[in-house]
Design a protein around this motif. Structure first.
Motif, PDB file in Angstrom:
ATOM      1  N   MET A   1       5.186   1.033   9.143  1.00 53.21           N
ATOM      2  CA  MET A   1       5.906   2.355   8.447  1.00 53.21           C
ATOM      3  C   MET A   1       5.241   3.635   7.909  1.00 53.21           C
ATOM      4  SD  MET A   1       8.012  -0.483   7.229  1.00 53.21           S
ATOM      5  CE  MET A   1      10.460   0.399   7.456  1.00 53.21           C
ATOM      6  N   SER A   2       5.856   3.968   7.715  1.00 45.39           N
ATOM      7  CA  SER A   2       5.441   5.093   7.249  1.00 45.39           C
ATOM      8  C   SER A   2       6.299   5.426   5.742  1.00 45.39           C
ATOM      9  CB  SER A   2       5.510   6.668   7.496  1.00 45.39           C
ATOM     10  OG  SER A   2       4.962   6.689   9.152  1.00 45.39           O
ATOM     11  N   ASN A   3       5.220   6.339   4.810  1.00 43.33           N
ATOM     12  CA  ASN A   3       6.144   6.213   3.079  1.00 43.33           C
ATOM     13  C   ASN A   3       6.260   7.798   3.746  1.00 43.33           C
ATOM     14  OD1 ASN A   3       3.518   7.727   3.258  1.00 43.33           O
ATOM     15  ND2 ASN A   3       2.634   6.498   1.783  1.00 43.33           N
ATOM     16  N   PRO A   4       7.481   8.554   2.365  1.00 42.46           N
ATOM     17  CA  PRO A   4       7.412   9.550   2.307  1.00 42.46           C
ATOM     18  C   PRO A   4       6.701  10.561   2.972  1.00 42.46           C
ATOM     19  CG  PRO A   4       8.380   8.458   0.346  1.00 42.46           C
ATOM     20  CD  PRO A   4       7.364   7.660   1.450  1.00 42.46           C
ATOM     21  N   ASN A   5       5.543   9.971   2.649  1.00 43.49           N
ATOM     22  CA  ASN A   5       4.633  11.166   2.785  1.00 43.49           C
ATOM     23  C   ASN A   5       3.760  10.876   4.346  1.00 43.49           C
ATOM     24  OD1 ASN A   5       4.462  11.661   0.021  1.00 43.49           O
ATOM     25  ND2 ASN A   5       2.787  10.720  -0.671  1.00 43.49           N
ATOM     26  N   GLY A   6       4.523  10.397   5.141  1.00 46.98           N
ATOM     27  CA  GLY A   6       3.758  10.465   6.114  1.00 46.98           C
ATOM     28  C   GLY A   6       2.824   9.476   7.106  1.00 46.98           C
ATOM     29  N   GLN A   7       2.703   9.134   5.578  1.00 49.66           N
ATOM     30  CA  GLN A   7       1.065   7.776   5.531  1.00 49.66           C
ATOM     31  C   GLN A   7       1.383   6.931   6.093  1.00 49.66           C
ATOM     32  OE1 GLN A   7      -0.183   8.300   1.425  1.00 49.66           O
ATOM     33  NE2 GLN A   7      -1.867  10.269   2.326  1.00 49.66           N
ATOM     34  N   THR A   8       0.983   5.821   6.545  1.00 42.41           N
ATOM     35  CA  THR A   8       1.233   4.623   7.278  1.00 42.41           C
ATOM     36  C   THR A   8       0.919   3.034   6.243  1.00 42.41           C
ATOM     37  OG1 THR A   8       0.189   5.280   9.347  1.00 42.41           O
ATOM     38  CG2 THR A   8       0.497   3.055   9.204  1.00 42.41           C
ATOM     39  N   THR A   9       2.403   2.717   6.507  1.00 44.85           N
ATOM     40  CA  THR A   9       2.021   1.457   5.259  1.00 44.85           C
ATOM     41  C   THR A   9       1.663   0.047   6.042  1.00 44.85           C
ATOM     42  OG1 THR A   9       3.437   2.687   3.741  1.00 44.85           O
ATOM     43  CG2 THR A   9       3.051   0.164   2.766  1.00 44.85           C
ATOM     44  N   ASP A  10       0.985  -0.603   5.373  1.00 40.05           N
ATOM     45  CA  ASP A  10       0.827  -1.690   5.878  1.00 40.05           C
ATOM     46  C   ASP A  10       2.026  -2.748   5.848  1.00 40.05           C
ATOM     47  OD1 ASP A  10       0.206  -4.411   6.390  1.00 40.05           O
ATOM     48  OD2 ASP A  10      -2.170  -4.591   5.493  1.00 40.05           O
ATOM     49  N   ALA A  11       2.707  -3.352   6.865  1.00 44.73           N
ATOM     50  CA  ALA A  11       3.302  -4.370   5.873  1.00 44.73           C
ATOM     51  C   ALA A  11       3.389  -5.209   5.116  1.00 44.73           C
ATOM     52  CB  ALA A  11       4.003  -4.931   7.598  1.00 44.73           C
ATOM     53  N   SER A  12       2.745  -5.572   5.444  1.00 43.09           N
ATOM     54  CA  SER A  12       2.626  -6.587   4.174  1.00 43.09           C
ATOM     55  C   SER A  12       2.632  -5.798   2.590  1.00 43.09           C
ATOM     56  CB  SER A  12       1.150  -7.600   4.016  1.00 43.09           C
ATOM     57  OG  SER A  12       0.016  -6.741   3.650  1.00 43.09           O
ATOM     58  N   GLU A  13       2.406  -4.820   2.061  1.00 42.58           N
ATOM     59  CA  GLU A  13       2.517  -4.179   0.937  1.00 42.58           C
ATOM     60  C   GLU A  13       3.594  -4.038   0.428  1.00 42.58           C
ATOM     61  OE1 GLU A  13      -0.194  -0.912   1.559  1.00 42.58           O
ATOM     62  OE2 GLU A  13      -2.585  -2.257   1.690  1.00 42.58           O
ATOM     63  N   LEU A  14       4.794  -3.746   1.968  1.00 40.93           N
ATOM     64  CA  LEU A  14       5.861  -3.395   1.052  1.00 40.93           C
ATOM     65  C   LEU A  14       6.960  -4.237   0.221  1.00 40.93           C
ATOM     66  CD1 LEU A  14       7.164  -2.870   4.759  1.00 40.93           C
ATOM     67  CD2 LEU A  14       6.741  -1.070   3.116  1.00 40.93           C
ATOM     68  N   SER A  15       7.329  -3.567  -0.565  1.00 46.34           N
ATOM     69  CA  SER A  15       8.396  -4.050  -1.723  1.00 46.34           C
ATOM     70  C   SER A  15       9.995  -4.906  -0.964  1.00 46.34           C
ATOM     71  CB  SER A  15       8.752  -3.054  -2.174  1.00 46.34           C
ATOM     72  OG  SER A  15       9.778  -2.235  -2.506  1.00 46.34           O
ATOM     73  N   PRO A  16       9.849  -5.802  -1.432  1.00 49.58           N
ATOM     74  CA  PRO A  16      11.565  -5.608  -1.101  1.00 49.58           C
ATOM     75  C   PRO A  16      12.247  -4.492  -0.999  1.00 49.58           C
ATOM     76  CG  PRO A  16      10.901  -7.481  -2.547  1.00 49.58           C
ATOM     77  CD  PRO A  16      10.070  -6.446  -2.253  1.00 49.58           C
ATOM     78  N   GLU A  17      12.355  -3.467  -1.685  1.00 49.69           N
ATOM     79  CA  GLU A  17      12.991  -2.441  -2.002  1.00 49.69           C
ATOM     80  C   GLU A  17      12.742  -1.775  -0.535  1.00 49.69           C
ATOM     81  OE1 GLU A  17      14.167   1.325  -4.546  1.00 49.69           O
ATOM     82  OE2 GLU A  17      12.924   0.411  -4.786  1.00 49.69           O
ATOM     83  N   GLN A  18      11.284  -1.620  -0.714  1.00 49.39           N
ATOM     84  CA  GLN A  18      11.234  -0.960   1.344  1.00 49.39           C
ATOM     85  C   GLN A  18      11.600  -1.420   2.023  1.00 49.39           C
ATOM     86  OE1 GLN A  18       7.544  -0.969  -0.691  1.00 49.39           O
ATOM     87  NE2 GLN A  18       7.069   1.787  -0.337  1.00 49.39           N
ATOM     88  N   ARG A  19      11.938  -3.061   2.495  1.00 47.56           N
ATOM     89  CA  ARG A  19      11.996  -3.520   3.655  1.00 47.56           C
ATOM     90  C   ARG A  19      13.567  -3.526   3.802  1.00 47.56           C
ATOM     91  NH1 ARG A  19       8.058  -6.839   5.455  1.00 47.56           N
ATOM     92  NH2 ARG A  19       6.320  -7.396   3.902  1.00 47.56           N
ATOM     93  N   LEU A  20      14.453  -3.140   2.726  1.00 44.47           N
ATOM     94  CA  LEU A  20      16.026  -3.646   3.191  1.00 44.47           C
ATOM     95  C   LEU A  20      16.485  -2.588   2.412  1.00 44.47           C
ATOM     96  CD1 LEU A  20      15.941  -6.845   1.263  1.00 44.47           C
ATOM     97  CD2 LEU A  20      15.622  -6.650   3.389  1.00 44.47           C
ATOM     98  N   GLU A  21      15.858  -1.952   1.829  1.00 44.39           N
ATOM     99  CA  GLU A  21      16.810  -0.372   1.649  1.00 44.39           C
ATOM    100  C   GLU A  21      16.774   0.940   2.562  1.00 44.39           C
ATOM    101  OE1 GLU A  21      19.532   0.098  -0.116  1.00 44.39           O
ATOM    102  OE2 GLU A  21      19.378  -1.863  -0.479  1.00 44.39           O
ATOM    103  N   PRO A  22      15.782   0.763   3.554  1.00 49.28           N
ATOM    104  CA  PRO A  22      15.396   2.114   4.426  1.00 49.28           C
ATOM    105  C   PRO A  22      16.645   3.153   5.196  1.00 49.28           C
ATOM    106  CG  PRO A  22      14.963   0.165   5.806  1.00 49.28           C
ATOM    107  CD  PRO A  22      15.894  -0.342   4.319  1.00 49.28           C
TER     108      PRO A  22
END
Length: 74
Positions: A1-22
């Motif tokens: 997944m990408s963060n707002p800056n366009g950088q890739t984020t490791d899925a294991s580092e996602l917060s519940p908010e990032q997983r459920l509020e895209p």
């Protein structure tokens, strides 16, 4: 997944908010699919219950819990 800056984020580092509020449901589905442990799943269920309490999302999380439990038994 990408963060707002366009950088890739490791899925294991996602917060519940990032997983459920895209911004779209495909990313919610991907966020749930990348949950690999019960601790993360519990955090996501707690987040969903506290913030949105959407029945379809809670059902997806319940199915994911069953998948994780089945995998742990094998």
């Amino acid at each position: 997944m990408s963060n707002p800056n366009g950088q890739t984020t490791d899925a294991s580092e996602l917060s519940p908010e990032q997983r459920l509020e895209p911004p779209n449901t495909r990313l919610i589905t991907a966020g749930i699919a990348t949950i690999n442990d019960m601790e993360t799943l519990r955090e996501c269920v707690a987040y969903e219950n506290a913030h949105q309490n959407r029945t379809p999302i809670l059902k997806r999380l319940d199915r994911k819990a069953t998948e994780l439990q089945d995998a742990a038994e094998n």
